[in-house]
Scaffold this motif. Structure first.
Motif, PDB file in Angstrom:
ATOM      1  N   ASN A   1       0.811  -1.233   0.000  1.00 27.23           N
ATOM      2  CA  ASN A   1       0.000   0.000   0.000  1.00 27.23           C
ATOM      3  C   ASN A   1       0.838   1.274   0.000  1.00 27.23           C
ATOM      4  O   ASN A   1       0.379   2.326   0.456  1.00 27.23           O
ATOM      5  CB  ASN A   1      -0.975   0.020   1.187  1.00 27.23           C
ATOM      6  N   ILE A   2       2.074   1.169  -0.499  1.00 28.93           N
ATOM      7  CA  ILE A   2       2.868   2.373  -0.735  1.00 28.93           C
ATOM      8  C   ILE A   2       2.518   2.896  -2.123  1.00 28.93           C
ATOM      9  O   ILE A   2       2.503   2.128  -3.092  1.00 28.93           O
ATOM     10  CB  ILE A   2       4.381   2.066  -0.650  1.00 28.93           C
ATOM     11  N   GLU A   3       2.208   4.161  -2.242  1.00 30.25           N
ATOM     12  CA  GLU A   3       1.854   4.738  -3.533  1.00 30.25           C
ATOM     13  C   GLU A   3       3.117   4.870  -4.387  1.00 30.25           C
ATOM     14  O   GLU A   3       4.070   5.548  -4.002  1.00 30.25           O
ATOM     15  CB  GLU A   3       1.200   6.109  -3.356  1.00 30.25           C
ATOM     16  N   VAL A   4       3.110   4.225  -5.531  1.00 31.31           N
ATOM     17  CA  VAL A   4       4.223   4.329  -6.479  1.00 31.31           C
ATOM     18  C   VAL A   4       3.748   5.159  -7.654  1.00 31.31           C
ATOM     19  O   VAL A   4       2.777   4.806  -8.334  1.00 31.31           O
ATOM     20  CB  VAL A   4       4.698   2.948  -6.959  1.00 31.31           C
ATOM     21  N   ILE A   5       4.424   6.261  -7.894  1.00 31.58           N
ATOM     22  CA  ILE A   5       4.083   7.154  -8.995  1.00 31.58           C
ATOM     23  C   ILE A   5       5.151   6.978 -10.069  1.00 31.58           C
ATOM     24  O   ILE A   5       6.335   7.264  -9.845  1.00 31.58           O
ATOM     25  CB  ILE A   5       4.000   8.612  -8.531  1.00 31.58           C
ATOM     26  N   GLN A   6       4.740   6.469 -11.223  1.00 27.16           N
ATOM     27  CA  GLN A   6       5.671   6.141 -12.299  1.00 27.16           C
ATOM     28  C   GLN A   6       5.756   7.296 -13.291  1.00 27.16           C
ATOM     29  O   GLN A   6       4.757   7.721 -13.857  1.00 27.16           O
ATOM     30  CB  GLN A   6       5.219   4.872 -13.019  1.00 27.16           C
TER      31      GLN A   6
ATOM     32  N   LYS B   1      -1.368  -0.473 -15.702  1.00 30.64           N
ATOM     33  CA  LYS B   1      -1.370   0.990 -15.591  1.00 30.64           C
ATOM     34  C   LYS B   1      -1.358   1.387 -14.110  1.00 30.64           C
ATOM     35  O   LYS B   1      -2.146   0.876 -13.311  1.00 30.64           O
ATOM     36  CB  LYS B   1      -2.604   1.575 -16.266  1.00 30.64           C
ATOM     37  N   ILE B   2      -0.442   2.314 -13.775  1.00 27.72           N
ATOM     38  CA  ILE B   2      -0.366   2.821 -12.406  1.00 27.72           C
ATOM     39  C   ILE B   2      -0.273   4.341 -12.449  1.00 27.72           C
ATOM     40  O   ILE B   2       0.000   4.923 -13.504  1.00 27.72           O
ATOM     41  CB  ILE B   2       0.824   2.207 -11.630  1.00 27.72           C
ATOM     42  N   PRO B   3      -0.510   5.040 -11.332  1.00 31.39           N
ATOM     43  CA  PRO B   3      -0.472   6.496 -11.340  1.00 31.39           C
ATOM     44  C   PRO B   3       0.862   7.037 -11.841  1.00 31.39           C
ATOM     45  O   PRO B   3       1.923   6.468 -11.565  1.00 31.39           O
ATOM     46  CB  PRO B   3      -0.689   6.861  -9.872  1.00 31.39           C
ATOM     47  N   GLY B   4       0.794   8.128 -12.587  1.00 35.05           N
ATOM     48  CA  GLY B   4       2.012   8.752 -13.075  1.00 35.05           C
ATOM     49  C   GLY B   4       1.842   9.359 -14.444  1.00 35.05           C
ATOM     50  O   GLY B   4       0.722   9.513 -14.948  1.00 35.05           O
ATOM     51  N   CYS B   5       2.962   9.697 -15.065  1.00 28.71           N
ATOM     52  CA  CYS B   5       2.967  10.449 -16.315  1.00 28.71           C
ATOM     53  C   CYS B   5       3.874   9.788 -17.343  1.00 28.71           C
ATOM     54  O   CYS B   5       5.020   9.416 -17.034  1.00 28.71           O
ATOM     55  CB  CYS B   5       3.469  11.877 -16.090  1.00 28.71           C
TER      56      CYS B   5
ATOM     57  N   CYS C   1       0.007  15.972 -14.954  1.00 29.12           N
ATOM     58  CA  CYS C   1       1.052  15.553 -15.894  1.00 29.12           C
ATOM     59  C   CYS C   1       1.152  16.537 -17.053  1.00 29.12           C
ATOM     60  O   CYS C   1       0.138  17.110 -17.486  1.00 29.12           O
ATOM     61  CB  CYS C   1       0.717  14.183 -16.489  1.00 29.12           C
ATOM     62  N   PRO C   2       2.346  16.720 -17.591  1.00 32.77           N
ATOM     63  CA  PRO C   2       2.450  17.441 -18.860  1.00 32.77           C
ATOM     64  C   PRO C   2       1.898  16.569 -19.989  1.00 32.77           C
ATOM     65  O   PRO C   2       1.506  15.416 -19.761  1.00 32.77           O
ATOM     66  CB  PRO C   2       3.970  17.646 -19.014  1.00 32.77           C
ATOM     67  N   VAL C   3       1.859  17.103 -21.189  1.00 37.09           N
ATOM     68  CA  VAL C   3       1.378  16.328 -22.331  1.00 37.09           C
ATOM     69  C   VAL C   3       2.219  15.062 -22.467  1.00 37.09           C
ATOM     70  O   VAL C   3       3.445  15.100 -22.406  1.00 37.09           O
ATOM     71  CB  VAL C   3       1.454  17.161 -23.626  1.00 37.09           C
ATOM     72  N   ALA C   4       1.533  13.919 -22.626  1.00 40.89           N
ATOM     73  CA  ALA C   4       2.244  12.643 -22.704  1.00 40.89           C
ATOM     74  C   ALA C   4       3.175  12.603 -23.912  1.00 40.89           C
ATOM     75  O   ALA C   4       2.811  13.058 -25.003  1.00 40.89           O
ATOM     76  CB  ALA C   4       1.249  11.484 -22.782  1.00 40.89           C
TER      77      ALA C   4
ATOM     78  N   GLN D   1      -0.326   5.910 -16.113  1.00 39.88           N
ATOM     79  CA  GLN D   1      -1.756   5.820 -16.412  1.00 39.88           C
ATOM     80  C   GLN D   1      -2.166   6.537 -17.696  1.00 39.88           C
ATOM     81  O   GLN D   1      -3.158   6.160 -18.340  1.00 39.88           O
ATOM     82  CB  GLN D   1      -2.564   6.370 -15.240  1.00 39.88           C
ATOM     83  N   ASN D   2      -1.439   7.584 -18.109  1.00 41.60           N
ATOM     84  CA  ASN D   2      -1.855   8.321 -19.304  1.00 41.60           C
ATOM     85  C   ASN D   2      -1.084   7.897 -20.550  1.00 41.60           C
ATOM     86  O   ASN D   2      -1.140   8.566 -21.583  1.00 41.60           O
ATOM     87  CB  ASN D   2      -1.701   9.824 -19.090  1.00 41.60           C
ATOM     88  N   SER D   3      -0.356   6.773 -20.483  1.00 39.70           N
ATOM     89  CA  SER D   3       0.389   6.332 -21.667  1.00 39.70           C
ATOM     90  C   SER D   3      -0.561   5.677 -22.663  1.00 39.70           C
ATOM     91  O   SER D   3      -1.620   5.171 -22.303  1.00 39.70           O
ATOM     92  CB  SER D   3       1.491   5.347 -21.275  1.00 39.70           C
ATOM     93  N   ASN D   4      -0.158   5.690 -23.920  1.00 36.50           N
ATOM     94  CA  ASN D   4      -0.972   5.100 -24.980  1.00 36.50           C
ATOM     95  C   ASN D   4      -0.207   3.934 -25.573  1.00 36.50           C
ATOM     96  O   ASN D   4       0.322   4.001 -26.670  1.00 36.50           O
ATOM     97  CB  ASN D   4      -1.284   6.153 -26.052  1.00 36.50           C
ATOM     98  N   ASP D   5      -0.132   2.838 -24.821  1.00 34.92           N
ATOM     99  CA  ASP D   5       0.606   1.659 -25.241  1.00 34.92           C
ATOM    100  C   ASP D   5      -0.414   0.612 -25.691  1.00 34.92           C
ATOM    101  O   ASP D   5      -0.882  -0.204 -24.905  1.00 34.92           O
ATOM    102  CB  ASP D   5       1.451   1.113 -24.074  1.00 34.92           C
ATOM    103  N   SER D   6      -0.763   0.659 -26.966  1.00 31.49           N
ATOM    104  CA  SER D   6      -1.838  -0.201 -27.460  1.00 31.49           C
ATOM    105  C   SER D   6      -1.338  -1.564 -27.927  1.00 31.49           C
ATOM    106  O   SER D   6      -2.120  -2.507 -28.054  1.00 31.49           O
ATOM    107  CB  SER D   6      -2.561   0.499 -28.620  1.00 31.49           C
ATOM    108  N   GLU D   7      -0.032  -1.696 -28.199  1.00 30.97           N
ATOM    109  CA  GLU D   7       0.493  -2.952 -28.727  1.00 30.97           C
ATOM    110  C   GLU D   7       0.447  -4.060 -27.678  1.00 30.97           C
ATOM    111  O   GLU D   7       0.139  -5.211 -27.974  1.00 30.97           O
ATOM    112  CB  GLU D   7       1.920  -2.758 -29.222  1.00 30.97           C
TER     113      GLU D   7
END
Length: 515
Positions: free
Chosen positions: A380-385, A441-445, A475-478, A430-436
């Motif tokens: 339960n430690i928040e990891v921000i990637q 997905k975890i919190p982060g940018c 997050c800034p623009v991915a 979480q905001n990545s666009n990895d469709s392959e």
């Protein structure tokens, strides 16, 4: 991971040469060796590996590998059982003792099956030594048109002595056009020059600085390089945010990790950024130490870091050690991975007692580094990637010596305190666009690697995004693989590929357990 079945080795971390090698002198006496005419093979029938252990004749070694793989390989039931006598060469036979199946996303399940001479393995794992020029190359595109950029250099190396550094793009290697070469013969020259397998190789390079377009022409001689596992320990935000670059989980990393966390604890930091963007993995117990030093006793008490899971023949006992299966705990003491540890094993580790941590990642963030993420999330430690999708390597092994060759065969996977361990396609912000693929997905940018700034520079894109996210949660623009700097995503097309397939490199990308 450390040694396996019989003899613990000094310590360890890194994959497969199909070179035929002779046996060393540590095997059984001639009177103990089973004569080849007395060895039989029946498909699907396996004798105990101990019957052939350290019997250093080729057929005996192959039968040991066959039995040992059946006993300990994670996907033992996916190995095609072949008569060892029909394959020439011990290592050629070992190469067949693995699964050829793929994951749901189509990737190979096992990319780590390999071996090294035991003496070479011990030197690598203990000292962090490898052959090269002292620069780390990030391959943006492996097939023409290629792009490869220096991500960092090791101190006191040929590269650093020539003032080569982050942001230099490879243009030419030994007269071959790195970007546009299309023949296998040309790519063989590129691979041999970029990834030398022994000291003494002289290679000429042409680099271009991506910031200034300056061209640099240099020649370097490959040598044994001792990598710096931990560097750039510093603070930001008026001392409230700690940061360090963590490059590998090997034996020599334990002391500088201890020092880094002691320094940051003394500074009373309130947040931490661990830069693991180029950390391929190594000792799982060291990953548990790092996680403990982040979270501390109060956040980890009564929780496990990782429960190791072996094949279904071994639900209760560890097939390597023979001991009852016990989880890897959050390790709160100095273990002494190195042969002559600078700190007495058993010394209490410092901790920051944090409930969240920022981790900078790329597709070079593998295995034990991913275990840090997964283990902390389980507690339960928040990891921000912040960064790019990690490589997706939840598996591990115990390096095992037989007849002076150390073998690396996937033997376990693992789950965290919440029972989760399926991240074969990696972790992704979480905001990545990895469709392959299908990363977790975890919190982060999603932030591309920024080669226009040095690592540890607060203006470097990943570090800057982490500091900004800490302030405002936005997050800034991915971005992905430095696309806004004109770099294409990492590709593997139909042209011959530039790749580092040295055993010493590939082995770093797995979890290693130390007995």
């Amino acid at each position: 991971m450390f040694n396996a079945l019989k003899k613990p080795m000094a310590s360890s971390a890194f994959i497969c040469s199909l070179i035929l090698v002779g046996c060393g002198g540590s095997g059984s006496s001639d009177s103990d060796v089973i004569a080849s005419e007395d060895i039989t093979w029946t498909q699907g029938v396996f004798e105990p590996s101990s019957k052939f252990d350290q019997q250093c004749q080729a057929l005996n070694e192959k039968h040991w590998l066959r039995a040992w793989s059946h006993e300990t390989y994670l996907w033992y039931d996916e190995i095609v059982d072949r008569d060892p006598a029909l394959t020439e060469g011990v290592l050629n036979y070992f190469a067949l003792l693995k699964t050829e199946n793929t994951t749901d996303s189509g990737a190979k399940k096992d990319n780590f099956h390999s071996s090294l001479p035991t003496a070479e393995w011990q030197a690598q794992s203990q000292s962090g030594q490898s052959f090269g020029y002292g620069f780390k190359l990030r391959l943006i595109s492996a097939g023409a048109p290629r792009q490869g950029i220096i991500s960092y250099t090791e101190p006191n190396s040929p590269a650093s002595n020539l003032n080569l550094g982050r942001g230099l793009e490879v243009i030419e290697v030994d007269g071959v056009d790195f970007v546009n070469a299309t023949t296998q013969a040309e790519v063989d020259i590129l691979n041999a020059g970029l990834f030398p397998s022994e000291s003494g190789k002289v290679t000429s390079f042409v680099f271009r600085d991506i910031n200034t377009s300056e061209i640099r022409e240099v020649s370097m001689t490959a040598q044994t390089i001792t990598g710096q596992a931990v560097s750039n320990v510093k603070t930001f935000a008026d001392g409230e945010v700690g940061y360090f670059q963590f490059n590998r989980h090997n034996a020599v990393a334990e002391k500088p990790l201890y020092d880094a966390f002691n320094s940051l604890a003394a500074s009373n930091v309130k947040d931490l950024i661990i830069d693991m963007r180029y950390n391929p993995g190594g000792f799982l117990q060291m990953a548990s130490q790092v996680a403990y030093m982040v979270a501390g006793e109060s956040n980890t008490s009564g929780k496990i870091f990782e429960q190791t899971i072996f094949n279904d023949q071994h639900p209760t006992f560890n097939p390597i050690t023979g001991e009852r299966l016990e989880p890897v705990q959050f390790t709160n003491e100095f273990l002494g991975f190195a042969d002559n540890p600078a700190i007495t094993p058993g010394t209490s580790l410092p901790s920051l007692n944090l409930e969240r941590v920022f981790v900078l990642t790329t597709d070079s963030t593998c295995s034990a580094s991913e275990a840090v993420i997964n283990g902390l999330r389980g507690a339960n430690i928040e990891v921000i990637q912040i960064g790019e999708t990690t490589c997706g390597k939840p598996y591990g092994f115990y390096p095992t010596d037989n007849c002076d060759t150390t073998y690396f065969s996937i033997q376990f996977t693992g789950v965290n305190n919440k029972g989760f361990g399926e991240y074969a396609d990696g972790f992704s912000p979480q905001n990545s666009n990895d469709s392959e693929f299908q990363p977790v997905k975890i919190p982060g940018c999603a932030i591309a690697d920024d080669f226009t700034h040095q690592l540890g520079d607060e203006n470097e894109a990943m570090l800057s995004a982490a500091l900004s996210y800490r302030e405002n949660g936005r997050c800034p623009v991915a971005t992905s693989t430095v696309s806004e700097q004109g770099f294409a995503p990492a590709t593997y097309n139909d042209t011959p590929q530039v790749r580092d397939i040295r055993t010493s490199t590939l082995l770093q990308q797995s979890k290693i357990l130390k007995q």
